[in-house]
Write a protein that holds these residues in place. Structure first.
Motif, PDB file in Angstrom:
ATOM      1  N   THR A  22       0.902  -1.166   0.113  1.00  8.95           N
ATOM      2  CA  THR A  22      -0.084   0.001  -0.013  1.00  8.95           C
ATOM      3  C   THR A  22       0.976   1.134   0.164  1.00  8.95           C
ATOM      4  OG1 THR A  22      -0.087  -0.014   2.249  1.00  8.95           O
ATOM      5  CG2 THR A  22      -1.788  -1.131   1.243  1.00  8.95           C
ATOM      6  N   GLY A  23       2.127   1.128   0.147  1.00  6.41           N
ATOM      7  CA  GLY A  23       2.868   2.312   0.214  1.00  6.41           C
ATOM      8  C   GLY A  23       4.556   1.972  -0.154  1.00  6.41           C
ATOM      9  N   LEU A  24       5.136   2.705  -0.660  1.00  2.00           N
ATOM     10  CA  LEU A  24       6.611   2.501  -0.775  1.00  2.00           C
ATOM     11  C   LEU A  24       7.376   3.719  -0.891  1.00  2.00           C
ATOM     12  CD1 LEU A  24       8.913   0.367  -1.731  1.00  2.00           C
ATOM     13  CD2 LEU A  24       8.395   0.910  -3.941  1.00  2.00           C
ATOM     14  N   ALA A  25       8.371   3.972  -0.050  1.00  2.00           N
ATOM     15  CA  ALA A  25       9.091   5.209  -0.068  1.00  2.00           C
ATOM     16  C   ALA A  25      10.653   5.051   0.372  1.00  2.00           C
ATOM     17  CB  ALA A  25       8.788   6.039   1.278  1.00  2.00           C
ATOM     18  N   GLY A  26      11.299   4.660  -0.907  1.00  2.00           N
ATOM     19  CA  GLY A  26      12.880   4.810  -0.799  1.00  2.00           C
ATOM     20  C   GLY A  26      13.270   3.601  -0.223  1.00  2.00           C
ATOM     21  N   GLY A  27      12.822   2.405  -0.282  1.00  2.00           N
ATOM     22  CA  GLY A  27      13.253   0.919   0.338  1.00  2.00           C
ATOM     23  C   GLY A  27      12.211   0.537   1.400  1.00  2.00           C
ATOM     24  N   TYR A  28      11.521   1.701   2.097  1.00  2.00           N
ATOM     25  CA  TYR A  28      10.556   1.284   3.145  1.00  2.00           C
ATOM     26  C   TYR A  28       9.311   0.857   2.700  1.00  2.00           C
ATOM     27  CZ  TYR A  28      14.492   3.672   5.747  1.00  2.00           C
ATOM     28  OH  TYR A  28      15.165   3.909   6.657  1.00  2.00           O
ATOM     29  N   LEU A  29       8.626   0.102   2.968  1.00  2.00           N
ATOM     30  CA  LEU A  29       7.284  -0.262   2.638  1.00  2.00           C
ATOM     31  C   LEU A  29       6.456  -0.689   3.487  1.00  2.00           C
ATOM     32  CD1 LEU A  29       7.247  -3.447   0.630  1.00  2.00           C
ATOM     33  CD2 LEU A  29       9.356  -2.659   1.521  1.00  2.00           C
ATOM     34  N   VAL A  30       5.213  -0.645   3.316  1.00  2.00           N
ATOM     35  CA  VAL A  30       4.138  -0.989   3.964  1.00  2.00           C
ATOM     36  C   VAL A  30       3.046  -2.007   3.224  1.00  2.00           C
ATOM     37  CG1 VAL A  30       1.810  -0.605   5.432  1.00  2.00           C
ATOM     38  CG2 VAL A  30       3.781   0.809   5.773  1.00  2.00           C
ATOM     39  N   LEU A  31       2.730  -3.274   3.869  1.00  2.00           N
ATOM     40  CA  LEU A  31       1.758  -4.167   3.095  1.00  2.00           C
ATOM     41  C   LEU A  31       0.631  -4.163   4.017  1.00  2.00           C
ATOM     42  CD1 LEU A  31       4.975  -5.376   2.835  1.00  2.00           C
ATOM     43  CD2 LEU A  31       3.732  -7.091   1.373  1.00  2.00           C
ATOM     44  N   LYS A  32      -0.423  -4.344   3.437  1.00  2.00           N
ATOM     45  CA  LYS A  32      -1.857  -4.475   4.003  1.00  2.00           C
ATOM     46  C   LYS A  32      -2.359  -5.565   3.963  1.00  2.00           C
ATOM     47  CE  LYS A  32      -6.271  -2.014   4.865  1.00  2.00           C
ATOM     48  NZ  LYS A  32      -7.112  -1.003   4.231  1.00  2.00           N
ATOM     49  N   ARG A  33      -2.916  -6.275   4.761  1.00  2.00           N
ATOM     50  CA  ARG A  33      -3.750  -7.732   4.707  1.00  2.00           C
ATOM     51  C   ARG A  33      -4.827  -7.073   3.838  1.00  2.00           C
ATOM     52  NH1 ARG A  33      -5.235 -10.319  10.009  1.00  2.00           N
ATOM     53  NH2 ARG A  33      -7.086  -9.268   9.757  1.00  2.00           N
ATOM     54  N   THR A  34      -5.295  -8.075   2.897  1.00  2.00           N
ATOM     55  CA  THR A  34      -6.776  -7.853   2.136  1.00  2.00           C
ATOM     56  C   THR A  34      -7.607  -9.160   2.428  1.00  2.00           C
ATOM     57  OG1 THR A  34      -5.671  -9.016   0.143  1.00  2.00           O
ATOM     58  CG2 THR A  34      -5.420  -6.317   0.396  1.00  2.00           C
ATOM     59  N   LEU A  35      -6.960 -10.141   2.807  1.00  2.00           N
ATOM     60  CA  LEU A  35      -7.707 -11.278   2.999  1.00  2.00           C
ATOM     61  C   LEU A  35      -7.254 -12.320   4.359  1.00  2.00           C
ATOM     62  CD1 LEU A  35     -10.301 -13.108   1.815  1.00  2.00           C
ATOM     63  CD2 LEU A  35      -8.475 -14.227   0.382  1.00  2.00           C
TER      64      LEU A  35
END
Length: 456
Positions: free
Chosen positions: A443-456
């Protein structure tokens, strides 16, 4: 002709030095957090525990495993003292500032007693040497740890010993049993030093000192074998394996000898060996060198911080004792030591954490860090998050945070990653490996930092 400025009275020296050191310590640790360059998960672990205390809940540190009680890891109920401050300022910075203040307080104590016994100039020199000592600087640079409370307690107890205030020395030693499980043995060592020094001048103190020595040892035994296992989900003490397994005490002897050299040479010119106060360092050195974990043997991290007041005040004691030496060379050597150890500390600081305060990069966030903070801020309060080191202390004040790969059956709503070094070639595949029954999306990416969100 202008009127010369009045010279501050000597009684203010310890506190002026402590104020400067507090600012320096605080800047090193807080700016590291600001740049998202924390060295370990420890700041997050302690924040989880203090946050729980502040909410009048059991100190659960999910980073050690879902529902893990912090007293089942290390027995450090003293950290509950930070809860009122955290309640007002709910941030990891509160812990970092508290540690800086505790270390600075110990510097005031060391400087105060050194000046009282050796004179203003020598006392200030020893205070500078202590405040800049490598053990304190390494601890400041390695986030927050409970031993921050032990450092001023040991300094205050040894100050009372040097001033022959025996009961005060025992009272200051007593709370060490609530700081960390092994410090019960340090409490015993302090009590034995009191017994040794007071046995002739005040024999009435002897039963109290021996009683505290026995209490400290018994408290350590009960903490290792009863209290920690009672709070530990596995019913044991997780660190026994580091002593019972792996290398023998003779392994890593070169590293251990170097640590002893660093401990005694630049800090005291070996003169601290003439003082029985050095006995207080033996329990900490003992468990570290007997351990099979090589991380404990060297000079990195926070493990040597509790030894710094011991060596500094052993030097003060040795300098006082050396005044009456029949050896002229020894008296001359001792007379130069306060200046020498201060100069050594200043020289070594050029390669230690405080030196970073002279670098412009220390005060800048660095590329993409501001964007990464905004990215993590989008994770809602109260969410369950699995993370590695960099995102942890950005989230522990408002989310339930787990260590990456340590959720033990809990499927988090979010995964926050520092992937600036490219360790996770396919973050979505990493998420599938961690949680095969769930589906995540980036759901978001910034210079090697990222966030993943559970969808299921």
């Amino acid at each position: 002709m202008s009127t010369p400025r009045p010279v501050p009275p000597a009684k203010y020296d310890p506190y002026l030095l402590a104020a400067v050191l507090f600012l320096a310590y605080a800047l090193v640790s807080v700016l590291r957090w600001f740049r998202m360059q924390n060295r370990s998960w420890d700041l997050g672990i302690f924040e989880q525990a203090v946050r729980a205390y502040a909410q009048l809940q059991a100190p659960i540190a999910d980073l050690k495993g879902p529902g893990a009680h912090i007293l089942g890891d290390h027995f450090s109920p003293v950290t509950a003292l930070l809860a009122p401050f955290y309640r007002v300022f709910p941030s990891p910075v509160t812990l970092l500032l508290a540690q800086a203040a505790l270390f600075a307080l110990s510097a005031a104590v060391v400087t105060r007693v050194a000046a009282r016994l050796l004179g203003r100039a020598r006392g200030l020199a020893i205070g500078v040497a202590y405040g800049l000592s490598w053990g304190l600087q390494r601890a400041v640079d390695f986030d927050f740890h409970e031993i921050a409370f032990a450092v001023p307690l040991i300094a205050l107890s040894l100050e009372a010993v040097l001033r022959e205030r025996w009961r005060a020395a025992l009272w200051w030693a007593l709370p060490l049993v609530f700081v960390k499980e092994d410090l019960g043995l340090t409490c015993s060592a302090l009590a034995l030093v009191v017994a040794l020094r007071a046995r002739k001048s005040q024999p009435r103190v002897l039963p109290y000192a021996l009683g505290l020595a026995a209490f400290g040892a018994l408290a350590a035994l009960l903490t290792f074998t009863v209290l920690i296992p009672a709070f530990n989900t596995a019913g044991g003490y997780d660190y026994w394996a580091k002593v019972s397994e792996g290398p023998t005490p003779l392994d890593g002897l070169d590293t251990k000898l170097r640590t002893l050299g660093w401990l005694l040479i630049p800090t005291s010119g070996l003169l601290a060996l003439r003082s029985p106060l050095l006995i207080v360092a033996l329990p900490t050195l003992g468990w570290r060198f007997v351990s099979g974990d090589s991380h404990y043997w060297g000079t990195d991290w926070h493990y040597s911080a509790v030894l710094m007041p011991v060596v500094a005040l052993a030097l003060v004691d040795a300098l006082r004792l050396t005044r009456g030496s029949a050896r002229p060379w020894l008296r001359r050597y001792a007379a130069q030591l306060p200046t020498a150890v201060a100069a050594a500390a200043l020289a070594l600081t050029t390669a230690l954490p405080l030196a970073t305060l002279t670098e412009a990069a220390t005060y800048r966030e660095g590329p993409h860090v501001a964007d990464a903070k905004k990215l993590f801020d989008r994770i809602p309060d109260g969410a369950t998050v699995e993370a590695n080191i960099a995102p942890i202390s950005r989230l522990t004040s408002r989310c339930r945070v787990f260590w990456l790969g340590g959720t033990e059956g809990v499927t988090p709503e979010y995964i926050a990653l520092d992937n600036t070094r490219g360790r996770y070639e396919d973050p979505l595949r990493t998420a599938r490996e961690l949680h095969p029954d769930a589906t995540y999306e980036v759901t978001g990416l910034a210079g090697g930092y990222l966030v993943l969100k559970r969808t299921l």
